[in-house]
Scaffold this active site. Structure first.
Site, PDB file in Angstrom:
ATOM      1  N   ASP A  95       0.750  -1.035   0.070  1.00  0.00           N
ATOM      2  CA  ASP A  95       0.012  -0.046  -0.065  1.00  0.00           C
ATOM      3  C   ASP A  95       0.663   1.429  -0.216  1.00  0.00           C
ATOM      4  OD1 ASP A  95      -2.315  -1.460   0.056  1.00  0.00           O
ATOM      5  OD2 ASP A  95      -2.596  -1.454   2.036  1.00  0.00           O
TER       6      ASP A  95
ATOM      7  N   ASP B 146     -13.954  -6.593  -5.408  1.00  0.00           N
ATOM      8  CA  ASP B 146     -14.318  -6.843  -3.899  1.00  0.00           C
ATOM      9  C   ASP B 146     -15.651  -7.499  -3.639  1.00  0.00           C
ATOM     10  OD1 ASP B 146     -11.704  -5.619  -3.479  1.00  0.00           O
ATOM     11  OD2 ASP B 146     -12.550  -3.901  -3.001  1.00  0.00           O
TER      12      ASP B 146
END
EC number: 4.3.2.10
Length: 253
Positions: free
Chosen positions: A11, A130
């Site tokens: 990230d 997702d």
């Protein structure tokens, strides 16, 4: 048979890796280029950089970072997060990203998948999905898992392949961060729906979880913290998988 891939996810915010990493032999664990290079040297097959920078003004930082990574790393890397239009995707690829990962933007504008695929090839387009269970059905969520789109997972998987995606990054919202194992039920559900490679994401906690994901039909398994915090050694993981009959790339390790 194609080798199963192990993918590390970083990230990145404002050009720095967030979520702490504790590699003692790295001078600057917050530098994504250095971390990426390190991962490529220890046998990770691919890298995913997720840009979690909120503001558009900071996009320039990510473009510069992609260039630096491309110069230093000899494994494929994907950039995702905040790619809302063709121009951004195009610039990232032209700067050196091998693939771009799109999620919310693809749901809002499915033709974006086709546009990128027709320009750069399907292999350059990863559609991140997702999903989680709602009333017994797997549903697609956007905005980092916050918004239920009302779209059935089965329908969206078929649609993204039809649109020209080259790969699906399948994240189980229910399992993400739990370290309780990948959602093998979801992987098995999606596998017969598509010929595209499936990257399993969400829930990695131990080596057995990677094996379970591959046995369920995943082509690649993505993880973050178990690698960042050295809870799983990449070489040991690959040797474990090989021992259990999984075809993985061991050369160079």
């Amino acid at each position: 048979m194609l080798a199963k891939r192990i993918i590390a996810c970083l990230d990145v915010k404002d050009g720095r890796v967030v979520k702490g990493t504790n590699f003692e032999n790295l001078r600057d664990s917050g530098d994504p280029v250095e971390l990426g290079k390190f991962y490529s040297e220890i046998g990770i097959d691919e890298l995913v950089f997720l840009d979690i920078t909120a503001s558009v003004e900071k996009r320039k930082t990510m473009l510069e970072l992609v260039e630096k990574v491309a110069e230093q790393i000899d494994i494929p890397f994907t950039v995702g997060g905040g790619i809302h239009d063709f121009e951004t995707a195009s610039e990232l690829i032209l700067r050196g990203a091998d693939k771009v990962s799109i999620n919310t933007a693809a749901v809002g504008n499915p033709s974006l998948i086709t546009q990128i695929a027709q320009t750069f090839g399907s292999q350059a387009v990863v559609v991140a999905i997702d999903a989680k269970r709602v009333d017994g059905e797997f549903m697609v969520f956007t905005y980092s898992g916050k918004k239920n789109t009302g779209i059935l997972l089965r329908d969206w998987v078929v649609e993204v392949e039809r649109r020209g995606a080259g790969e699906i990054l399948l994240t189980s919202i229910d399992r993400d961060g739990t370290k309780s194992g990948y959602d093998t039920e979801m992987i098995r559900f999606v596998r017969p729906l598509t010929t595209l490679p499936i990257i399993a994401s969400g829930g990695a906690g131990k080596m057995e979880h990677f094996l379970e994901a591959f046995l369920a039909g995943a082509d690649a398994a993505l993880a973050a913290s178990v690698f960042h915090f050295r809870e799983i050694d990449v070489r040991e993981l690959k040797e474990y998988l090989k021992k259990h009959g999984v075809n993985v790339r061991l050369e160079g390790l």
